[in-house]
Design a protein around this motif. Structure first.
Motif, PDB file in Angstrom:
ATOM      1  N   ILE A  22     -38.353 -27.327  12.167  1.00  0.00           N
ATOM      2  CA  ILE A  22     -36.987 -26.825  12.001  1.00  0.00           C
ATOM      3  C   ILE A  22     -37.014 -25.415  11.419  1.00  0.00           C
ATOM      4  CG2 ILE A  22     -34.900 -27.138  10.583  1.00  0.00           C
ATOM      5  CD1 ILE A  22     -35.256 -30.201  11.154  1.00  0.00           C
ATOM      6  N   GLN A  23     -37.898 -25.162  10.470  1.00  0.00           N
ATOM      7  CA  GLN A  23     -38.009 -23.814   9.904  1.00  0.00           C
ATOM      8  C   GLN A  23     -38.413 -22.803  10.970  1.00  0.00           C
ATOM      9  OE1 GLN A  23     -40.604 -24.050   6.491  1.00  0.00           O
ATOM     10  NE2 GLN A  23     -39.123 -25.200   5.299  1.00  0.00           N
ATOM     11  N   VAL A  24     -39.324 -23.193  11.855  1.00  0.00           N
ATOM     12  CA  VAL A  24     -39.737 -22.304  12.939  1.00  0.00           C
ATOM     13  C   VAL A  24     -38.575 -22.075  13.901  1.00  0.00           C
ATOM     14  CG1 VAL A  24     -41.268 -22.070  14.952  1.00  0.00           C
ATOM     15  CG2 VAL A  24     -42.184 -22.857  12.776  1.00  0.00           C
ATOM     16  N   LEU A  25     -37.826 -23.123  14.211  1.00  0.00           N
ATOM     17  CA  LEU A  25     -36.673 -22.980  15.105  1.00  0.00           C
ATOM     18  C   LEU A  25     -35.601 -22.084  14.480  1.00  0.00           C
ATOM     19  CD1 LEU A  25     -36.380 -26.642  16.400  1.00  0.00           C
ATOM     20  CD2 LEU A  25     -37.045 -24.640  17.745  1.00  0.00           C
ATOM     21  N   GLU A  26     -35.389 -22.217  13.184  1.00  0.00           N
ATOM     22  CA  GLU A  26     -34.421 -21.358  12.497  1.00  0.00           C
ATOM     23  C   GLU A  26     -34.886 -19.908  12.516  1.00  0.00           C
ATOM     24  OE1 GLU A  26     -34.121 -23.446   8.771  1.00  0.00           O
ATOM     25  OE2 GLU A  26     -32.412 -24.645   9.475  1.00  0.00           O
ATOM     26  N   ALA A  27     -36.171 -19.682  12.305  1.00  0.00           N
ATOM     27  CA  ALA A  27     -36.715 -18.321  12.368  1.00  0.00           C
ATOM     28  C   ALA A  27     -36.571 -17.761  13.776  1.00  0.00           C
ATOM     29  CB  ALA A  27     -38.186 -18.307  11.939  1.00  0.00           C
ATOM     30  N   GLU A  28     -36.815 -18.595  14.765  1.00  0.00           N
ATOM     31  CA  GLU A  28     -36.664 -18.160  16.153  1.00  0.00           C
ATOM     32  C   GLU A  28     -35.214 -17.779  16.434  1.00  0.00           C
ATOM     33  OE1 GLU A  28     -38.119 -19.879  20.377  1.00  0.00           O
ATOM     34  OE2 GLU A  28     -36.673 -21.168  19.325  1.00  0.00           O
ATOM     35  N   GLY A  29     -34.273 -18.602  15.981  1.00  0.00           N
ATOM     36  CA  GLY A  29     -32.859 -18.309  16.189  1.00  0.00           C
ATOM     37  C   GLY A  29     -32.453 -16.999  15.555  1.00  0.00           C
ATOM     38  N   ALA A  30     -32.923 -16.748  14.340  1.00  0.00           N
ATOM     39  CA  ALA A  30     -32.609 -15.488  13.660  1.00  0.00           C
ATOM     40  C   ALA A  30     -33.223 -14.310  14.412  1.00  0.00           C
ATOM     41  CB  ALA A  30     -33.117 -15.525  12.223  1.00  0.00           C
ATOM     42  N   LEU A  31     -34.440 -14.479  14.885  1.00  0.00           N
ATOM     43  CA  LEU A  31     -35.124 -13.416  15.615  1.00  0.00           C
ATOM     44  C   LEU A  31     -34.411 -13.114  16.929  1.00  0.00           C
ATOM     45  CD1 LEU A  31     -37.639 -11.554  15.642  1.00  0.00           C
ATOM     46  CD2 LEU A  31     -38.820 -13.370  16.881  1.00  0.00           C
ATOM     47  N   LEU A  32     -33.933 -14.145  17.591  1.00  0.00           N
ATOM     48  CA  LEU A  32     -33.253 -13.956  18.872  1.00  0.00           C
ATOM     49  C   LEU A  32     -31.944 -13.196  18.715  1.00  0.00           C
ATOM     50  CD1 LEU A  32     -33.867 -17.414  20.557  1.00  0.00           C
ATOM     51  CD2 LEU A  32     -34.839 -15.213  21.245  1.00  0.00           C
ATOM     52  N   LEU A  33     -31.346 -13.259  17.543  1.00  0.00           N
ATOM     53  CA  LEU A  33     -30.097 -12.545  17.302  1.00  0.00           C
ATOM     54  C   LEU A  33     -30.338 -11.068  16.983  1.00  0.00           C
ATOM     55  CD1 LEU A  33     -28.115 -15.256  15.335  1.00  0.00           C
ATOM     56  CD2 LEU A  33     -27.877 -14.611  17.756  1.00  0.00           C
ATOM     57  N   GLU A  34     -31.608 -10.718  16.755  1.00  0.00           N
ATOM     58  CA  GLU A  34     -31.998  -9.324  16.559  1.00  0.00           C
ATOM     59  C   GLU A  34     -32.535  -8.821  17.895  1.00  0.00           C
ATOM     60  OE1 GLU A  34     -34.937  -9.439  13.503  1.00  0.00           O
ATOM     61  OE2 GLU A  34     -33.580 -10.312  12.038  1.00  0.00           O
ATOM     62  N   THR A  35     -33.293  -7.775  17.867  1.00  0.00           N
ATOM     63  CA  THR A  35     -33.997  -7.326  19.060  1.00  0.00           C
ATOM     64  C   THR A  35     -35.439  -7.750  18.898  1.00  0.00           C
ATOM     65  OG1 THR A  35     -32.516  -5.436  19.186  1.00  0.00           O
ATOM     66  CG2 THR A  35     -34.517  -5.324  20.505  1.00  0.00           C
ATOM     67  N   PRO A  36     -35.774  -8.928  19.431  1.00  0.00           N
ATOM     68  CA  PRO A  36     -37.110  -9.469  19.174  1.00  0.00           C
ATOM     69  C   PRO A  36     -38.199  -8.741  19.946  1.00  0.00           C
ATOM     70  CG  PRO A  36     -35.910 -10.895  20.682  1.00  0.00           C
ATOM     71  CD  PRO A  36     -34.965  -9.806  20.255  1.00  0.00           C
ATOM     72  N   SER A  37     -39.359  -8.637  19.324  1.00  0.00           N
ATOM     73  CA  SER A  37     -40.518  -8.096  20.022  1.00  0.00           C
ATOM     74  C   SER A  37     -41.192  -9.223  20.782  1.00  0.00           C
ATOM     75  CB  SER A  37     -41.504  -7.475  19.023  1.00  0.00           C
ATOM     76  OG  SER A  37     -42.138  -8.498  18.275  1.00  0.00           O
ATOM     77  N   ASN A  38     -41.880  -8.865  21.828  1.00  0.00           N
ATOM     78  CA  ASN A  38     -42.614  -9.866  22.605  1.00  0.00           C
ATOM     79  C   ASN A  38     -43.661 -10.552  21.740  1.00  0.00           C
ATOM     80  OD1 ASN A  38     -41.142  -9.300  24.895  1.00  0.00           O
ATOM     81  ND2 ASN A  38     -42.641  -7.869  25.709  1.00  0.00           N
ATOM     82  N   GLU A  39     -44.295  -9.785  20.843  1.00  0.00           N
ATOM     83  CA  GLU A  39     -45.333 -10.356  19.991  1.00  0.00           C
ATOM     84  C   GLU A  39     -44.751 -11.404  19.045  1.00  0.00           C
ATOM     85  OE1 GLU A  39     -44.887  -6.906  20.190  1.00  0.00           O
ATOM     86  OE2 GLU A  39     -46.443  -6.678  21.713  1.00  0.00           O
ATOM     87  N   ALA A  40     -43.606 -11.090  18.438  1.00  0.00           N
ATOM     88  CA  ALA A  40     -42.984 -12.023  17.505  1.00  0.00           C
ATOM     89  C   ALA A  40     -42.542 -13.292  18.226  1.00  0.00           C
ATOM     90  CB  ALA A  40     -41.796 -11.369  16.800  1.00  0.00           C
ATOM     91  N   LEU A  41     -41.918 -13.126  19.398  1.00  0.00           N
ATOM     92  CA  LEU A  41     -41.509 -14.300  20.167  1.00  0.00           C
ATOM     93  C   LEU A  41     -42.718 -15.102  20.632  1.00  0.00           C
ATOM     94  CD1 LEU A  41     -38.511 -13.055  22.352  1.00  0.00           C
ATOM     95  CD2 LEU A  41     -38.471 -14.720  20.495  1.00  0.00           C
ATOM     96  N   GLY A  42     -43.769 -14.420  21.017  1.00  0.00           N
ATOM     97  CA  GLY A  42     -44.992 -15.104  21.443  1.00  0.00           C
ATOM     98  C   GLY A  42     -45.599 -15.920  20.323  1.00  0.00           C
ATOM     99  N   ALA A  43     -45.622 -15.351  19.123  1.00  0.00           N
ATOM    100  CA  ALA A  43     -46.180 -16.067  17.968  1.00  0.00           C
ATOM    101  C   ALA A  43     -45.352 -17.308  17.648  1.00  0.00           C
ATOM    102  CB  ALA A  43     -46.246 -15.141  16.756  1.00  0.00           C
TER     103      ALA A  43
END
Length: 145
Positions: A22-43
């Motif tokens: 859930i913590q990873v999913l929450e971090a992903e959701g926050a990142l998606l609302l920004e301009t995510p980098s491919n590296e961050a999304l990949g990780a």
């Protein structure tokens, strides 16, 4: 270790793993609302896949333990086991609650990704229409027409 103890341990491990997921999913959701980098999304995707694999392994262990007790790994059978062993009910309730929360977050993140991809496709379609030609070649480079 008794079947009940093994089942309780497995369910508790799943709940703890779901907390981390859930913590990873929450971090992903926050990142998606920004301009995510491919590296961050990949990780994050790599971490999500690892959690999914580990949760699947625990699902299999839970199913095996329930089978050894003569029960299926479904809600009705879990209710039967919890009726016979009421001390299991809180652990399963927690597991089901966390699983539902993780599922909802994952669906929300998927919707954000879908919207992002649709927006990008619309922007490309608009640019192609304005230029009257393909902007990019098959390798993703600007067309030199």
């Amino acid at each position: 270790m008794s079947h009940i103890d093994a089942l309780l341990q497995c369910v508790d491990e799943q709940s703890e793993l779901l907390n981390d997921f859930i913590q990873v999913l929450e971090a992903e959701g926050a990142l998606l609302l920004e301009t995510p980098s491919n590296e961050a999304l990949g990780a994050l995707t790599t971490r999500k896949n690892d959690y999914a694999r580990r949760l699947s392994e625990l699902d299999q262990a839970r199913a095996a333990t329930l089978a050894s007790m003569g029960q299926a790994d479904d809600r009705a059978s879990i209710d039967v086991v919890c009726a016979l062993h009421p001390d299991l009910r809180p652990a399963f309730d927690t597991l089901f609650e966390r699983a539902a929360h993780a599922s909802a977050l994952n669906q929300d993140n998927g919707q954000i990704l879908k919207t992002f991809m649709e927006h990008n496709q619309q922007a490309l379609d608009t640019l192609r229409g304005l230029m009257g030609q393909d902007l990019y070649d098959a390798r993703g480079r600007l067309s030199k027409k």
